[in-house]
Design a protein around this motif. Sequence first.
Motif, PDB file in Angstrom:
ATOM      1  N   TRP A 286      -1.060   6.331  13.247  1.00  0.00           N
ATOM      2  CA  TRP A 286      -0.063   6.912  12.598  1.00  0.00           C
ATOM      3  C   TRP A 286      -1.029   8.404  11.766  1.00  0.00           C
ATOM      4  CZ3 TRP A 286      -0.069   2.652  14.397  1.00  0.00           C
ATOM      5  CH2 TRP A 286       0.774   2.121  15.226  1.00  0.00           C
ATOM      6  N   LEU A 287       0.163   9.364  11.635  1.00  0.00           N
ATOM      7  CA  LEU A 287       0.227  10.469  10.518  1.00  0.00           C
ATOM      8  C   LEU A 287       1.186  11.061  10.087  1.00  0.00           C
ATOM      9  CD1 LEU A 287      -1.790  12.759   9.849  1.00  0.00           C
ATOM     10  CD2 LEU A 287      -0.965  14.350  10.713  1.00  0.00           C
ATOM     11  N   TYR A 288       1.079  10.461   8.460  1.00  0.00           N
ATOM     12  CA  TYR A 288       1.917  10.397   7.471  1.00  0.00           C
ATOM     13  C   TYR A 288       1.374  11.709   6.800  1.00  0.00           C
ATOM     14  CZ  TYR A 288       2.833   5.993   8.167  1.00  0.00           C
ATOM     15  OH  TYR A 288       3.129   5.160   9.888  1.00  0.00           O
ATOM     16  N   ASP A 289       2.312  12.899   6.477  1.00  0.00           N
ATOM     17  CA  ASP A 289       2.938  13.897   5.406  1.00  0.00           C
ATOM     18  C   ASP A 289       3.328  13.387   3.993  1.00  0.00           C
ATOM     19  OD1 ASP A 289       2.758  15.955   3.822  1.00  0.00           O
ATOM     20  OD2 ASP A 289       3.258  17.749   5.652  1.00  0.00           O
ATOM     21  N   ALA A 290       3.022  13.250   3.240  1.00  0.00           N
ATOM     22  CA  ALA A 290       3.290  12.647   1.498  1.00  0.00           C
ATOM     23  C   ALA A 290       3.942  13.768   1.350  1.00  0.00           C
ATOM     24  CB  ALA A 290       1.673  12.953   0.571  1.00  0.00           C
ATOM     25  N   LYS A 291       4.579  14.997   1.783  1.00  0.00           N
ATOM     26  CA  LYS A 291       5.521  15.723   0.925  1.00  0.00           C
ATOM     27  C   LYS A 291       6.636  15.085   2.025  1.00  0.00           C
ATOM     28  CE  LYS A 291       3.982  20.782   1.494  1.00  0.00           C
ATOM     29  NZ  LYS A 291       3.475  21.743   2.021  1.00  0.00           N
ATOM     30  N   SER A 292       6.602  14.342   2.717  1.00  0.00           N
ATOM     31  CA  SER A 292       8.045  13.574   2.797  1.00  0.00           C
ATOM     32  C   SER A 292       8.093  12.205   2.265  1.00  0.00           C
ATOM     33  CB  SER A 292       7.794  13.486   4.404  1.00  0.00           C
ATOM     34  OG  SER A 292       7.754  14.607   5.504  1.00  0.00           O
ATOM     35  N   PHE A 293       6.835  11.401   2.108  1.00  0.00           N
ATOM     36  CA  PHE A 293       7.308  10.406   2.063  1.00  0.00           C
ATOM     37  C   PHE A 293       7.332  10.187   0.805  1.00  0.00           C
ATOM     38  CE2 PHE A 293       2.782   9.808   2.069  1.00  0.00           C
ATOM     39  CZ  PHE A 293       1.667   9.456   0.989  1.00  0.00           C
ATOM     40  N   LYS A 294       6.683  11.482  -0.569  1.00  0.00           N
ATOM     41  CA  LYS A 294       7.099  10.905  -1.721  1.00  0.00           C
ATOM     42  C   LYS A 294       8.761  11.146  -2.286  1.00  0.00           C
ATOM     43  CE  LYS A 294       3.575  12.225  -4.477  1.00  0.00           C
ATOM     44  NZ  LYS A 294       2.878  11.934  -5.273  1.00  0.00           N
ATOM     45  N   THR A 295       8.968  12.530  -1.035  1.00  0.00           N
ATOM     46  CA  THR A 295      10.570  12.890  -1.157  1.00  0.00           C
ATOM     47  C   THR A 295      11.177  11.877  -0.914  1.00  0.00           C
ATOM     48  OG1 THR A 295       9.756  15.078  -1.007  1.00  0.00           O
ATOM     49  CG2 THR A 295      11.793  14.598  -0.862  1.00  0.00           C
ATOM     50  N   ALA A 296      11.189  11.279  -0.212  1.00  0.00           N
ATOM     51  CA  ALA A 296      11.756  10.159   0.212  1.00  0.00           C
ATOM     52  C   ALA A 296      11.690   9.072  -1.008  1.00  0.00           C
ATOM     53  CB  ALA A 296      11.354   9.168   1.525  1.00  0.00           C
ATOM     54  N   ALA A 297      10.746   8.725  -1.221  1.00  0.00           N
ATOM     55  CA  ALA A 297      10.545   8.119  -2.585  1.00  0.00           C
ATOM     56  C   ALA A 297      11.571   8.360  -3.699  1.00  0.00           C
ATOM     57  CB  ALA A 297       9.441   7.569  -2.473  1.00  0.00           C
ATOM     58  N   LYS A 298      12.020   9.452  -4.402  1.00  0.00           N
ATOM     59  CA  LYS A 298      12.522   9.365  -4.724  1.00  0.00           C
ATOM     60  C   LYS A 298      14.345   9.175  -4.938  1.00  0.00           C
ATOM     61  CE  LYS A 298       9.529  13.457  -6.595  1.00  0.00           C
ATOM     62  NZ  LYS A 298       9.213  14.835  -6.492  1.00  0.00           N
TER      63      LYS A 298
ATOM     64  N   LEU B 132       0.523  -1.068  -0.250  1.00  0.00           N
ATOM     65  CA  LEU B 132      -0.170   0.003  -0.219  1.00  0.00           C
ATOM     66  C   LEU B 132       0.567   1.558   0.305  1.00  0.00           C
ATOM     67  CD1 LEU B 132      -2.930   1.224  -0.275  1.00  0.00           C
ATOM     68  CD2 LEU B 132      -3.036   0.719   2.800  1.00  0.00           C
ATOM     69  N   GLU B 133       2.158   1.307   0.512  1.00  0.00           N
ATOM     70  CA  GLU B 133       3.462   2.690   0.533  1.00  0.00           C
ATOM     71  C   GLU B 133       2.752   2.927  -0.543  1.00  0.00           C
ATOM     72  OE1 GLU B 133       6.692   1.571   2.304  1.00  0.00           O
ATOM     73  OE2 GLU B 133       5.959   2.297   4.465  1.00  0.00           O
ATOM     74  N   GLY B 134       3.652   2.095  -1.877  1.00  0.00           N
ATOM     75  CA  GLY B 134       3.979   1.707  -2.741  1.00  0.00           C
ATOM     76  C   GLY B 134       3.042   2.537  -3.941  1.00  0.00           C
ATOM     77  N   LYS B 135       1.795   2.223  -3.896  1.00  0.00           N
ATOM     78  CA  LYS B 135       0.795   2.539  -4.796  1.00  0.00           C
ATOM     79  C   LYS B 135       0.662   3.554  -3.941  1.00  0.00           C
ATOM     80  CE  LYS B 135      -4.368   1.237  -5.074  1.00  0.00           C
ATOM     81  NZ  LYS B 135      -4.912   1.114  -6.241  1.00  0.00           N
ATOM     82  N   LEU B 136       0.392   4.285  -2.683  1.00  0.00           N
ATOM     83  CA  LEU B 136      -0.013   5.305  -2.269  1.00  0.00           C
ATOM     84  C   LEU B 136       0.705   6.266  -3.040  1.00  0.00           C
ATOM     85  CD1 LEU B 136      -1.989   5.030   1.178  1.00  0.00           C
ATOM     86  CD2 LEU B 136      -3.159   5.278  -0.958  1.00  0.00           C
ATOM     87  N   GLU B 137       2.505   5.983  -2.425  1.00  0.00           N
ATOM     88  CA  GLU B 137       3.580   6.720  -3.030  1.00  0.00           C
ATOM     89  C   GLU B 137       3.325   7.808  -4.935  1.00  0.00           C
ATOM     90  OE1 GLU B 137       6.589   5.159  -2.192  1.00  0.00           O
ATOM     91  OE2 GLU B 137       7.197   4.862  -0.212  1.00  0.00           O
ATOM     92  N   SER B 138       2.938   6.597  -5.652  1.00  0.00           N
ATOM     93  CA  SER B 138       2.430   6.793  -7.022  1.00  0.00           C
ATOM     94  C   SER B 138       1.387   7.621  -6.951  1.00  0.00           C
ATOM     95  CB  SER B 138       2.256   5.442  -7.748  1.00  0.00           C
ATOM     96  OG  SER B 138       1.255   4.812  -7.300  1.00  0.00           O
ATOM     97  N   GLU B 139       0.355   7.709  -6.258  1.00  0.00           N
ATOM     98  CA  GLU B 139      -0.599   7.874  -6.526  1.00  0.00           C
ATOM     99  C   GLU B 139      -1.633   9.502  -5.766  1.00  0.00           C
ATOM    100  OE1 GLU B 139      -3.291   4.122  -7.962  1.00  0.00           O
ATOM    101  OE2 GLU B 139      -3.738   4.972  -5.908  1.00  0.00           O
ATOM    102  N   LEU B 140      -0.936   9.820  -4.299  1.00  0.00           N
ATOM    103  CA  LEU B 140      -1.167  10.495  -4.475  1.00  0.00           C
ATOM    104  C   LEU B 140      -0.434  11.924  -4.457  1.00  0.00           C
ATOM    105  CD1 LEU B 140      -1.780   9.421  -0.520  1.00  0.00           C
ATOM    106  CD2 LEU B 140      -3.451   9.535  -2.388  1.00  0.00           C
ATOM    107  N   LYS B 141      -1.208  12.748  -3.844  1.00  0.00           N
ATOM    108  CA  LYS B 141      -0.122  14.523  -4.592  1.00  0.00           C
ATOM    109  C   LYS B 141       0.594  14.651  -3.186  1.00  0.00           C
ATOM    110  CE  LYS B 141      -3.819  15.962  -7.591  1.00  0.00           C
ATOM    111  NZ  LYS B 141      -4.829  14.349  -8.279  1.00  0.00           N
ATOM    112  N   GLY B 142       0.907  16.262  -3.161  1.00  0.00           N
ATOM    113  CA  GLY B 142       1.564  16.029  -1.848  1.00  0.00           C
ATOM    114  C   GLY B 142       1.420  16.725  -1.042  1.00  0.00           C
ATOM    115  N   ASN B 143       0.227  16.580  -1.133  1.00  0.00           N
ATOM    116  CA  ASN B 143      -0.907  17.783  -0.398  1.00  0.00           C
ATOM    117  C   ASN B 143      -1.315  17.119   0.898  1.00  0.00           C
ATOM    118  OD1 ASN B 143      -2.064  17.444  -2.020  1.00  0.00           O
ATOM    119  ND2 ASN B 143      -3.872  19.503  -1.585  1.00  0.00           N
ATOM    120  N   ALA B 144      -0.820  15.760   0.350  1.00  0.00           N
ATOM    121  CA  ALA B 144      -2.181  14.790   1.545  1.00  0.00           C
ATOM    122  C   ALA B 144      -1.760  14.392   2.464  1.00  0.00           C
ATOM    123  CB  ALA B 144      -2.690  13.514   0.521  1.00  0.00           C
ATOM    124  N   ARG B 145      -2.075  14.027   3.230  1.00  0.00           N
ATOM    125  CA  ARG B 145      -2.115  13.463   3.924  1.00  0.00           C
ATOM    126  C   ARG B 145      -2.888  11.471   4.600  1.00  0.00           C
ATOM    127  NH1 ARG B 145      -0.705  16.756   8.553  1.00  0.00           N
ATOM    128  NH2 ARG B 145       0.991  19.113   7.647  1.00  0.00           N
TER     129      ARG B 145
END
Length: 199
Positions: A187-199, A149-162
């Motif tokens: 646990w609360l996650y910020d898409a800016k953090s996990f999308k940046t880390a995935a690059k 699910l991590e991979g799916k959400l990383e590829s689909e969510l926009k940077g402003n998502a929580r």
Amino acid sequence: MSDLGPGTRPGSRPRWGLVLLGAAGGAGLALYVAAAPFVAPALRRVCLPFVPASAAQVETVLQLLAGRRGALVDIGSGDGRIVIAAAKQGFRAVGYELNPWLVWYSRYRAWREGVHHNTRFYISDLWKVNFSEYNNVVIFGVPQMMQSLEGKLESELKGNARVVACRFPFPSWIAVHESGKGIDTAWLYDAKSFKTAAK
């Protein structure tokens, strides 16, 4: 003299035997129809069992998303309590659930609570849904699915998502906030953090 009883012809079975056989068959069919929607999801690759969110969990989710607005999705929405509570807080709330019985019950609950105009419930496999339109995501997952699910959400969510994960955290992402205790932890996650880390 025959001992088959009155009204029974020689060579025929007593009628009560057929009645019992029919009743047993009918009961078996009814049990299958009632149980199939609950058993079928468990036969899929990753089982996501229905365990209702507690009042504490619902409150924790709302606290973690306090001040947020927009579209919210509950992945595996169960009986709809997260979606309904979020709608009462002003979210445009949507639930995806594989079990049709729970979806129908959620729709009824939303109507009864007066928030059916701000809620939608869909019968769908989460792996077949694109979540890119949602900027608030809630998931009550199981450990076996969180990595995928991590991979799916990383590829689909926009940077402003929580993303709020309840009961089990995501294995690779770093939470920006943690709230609750024991099974009520979220646990609360910020898409800016996990999308940046995935690059």
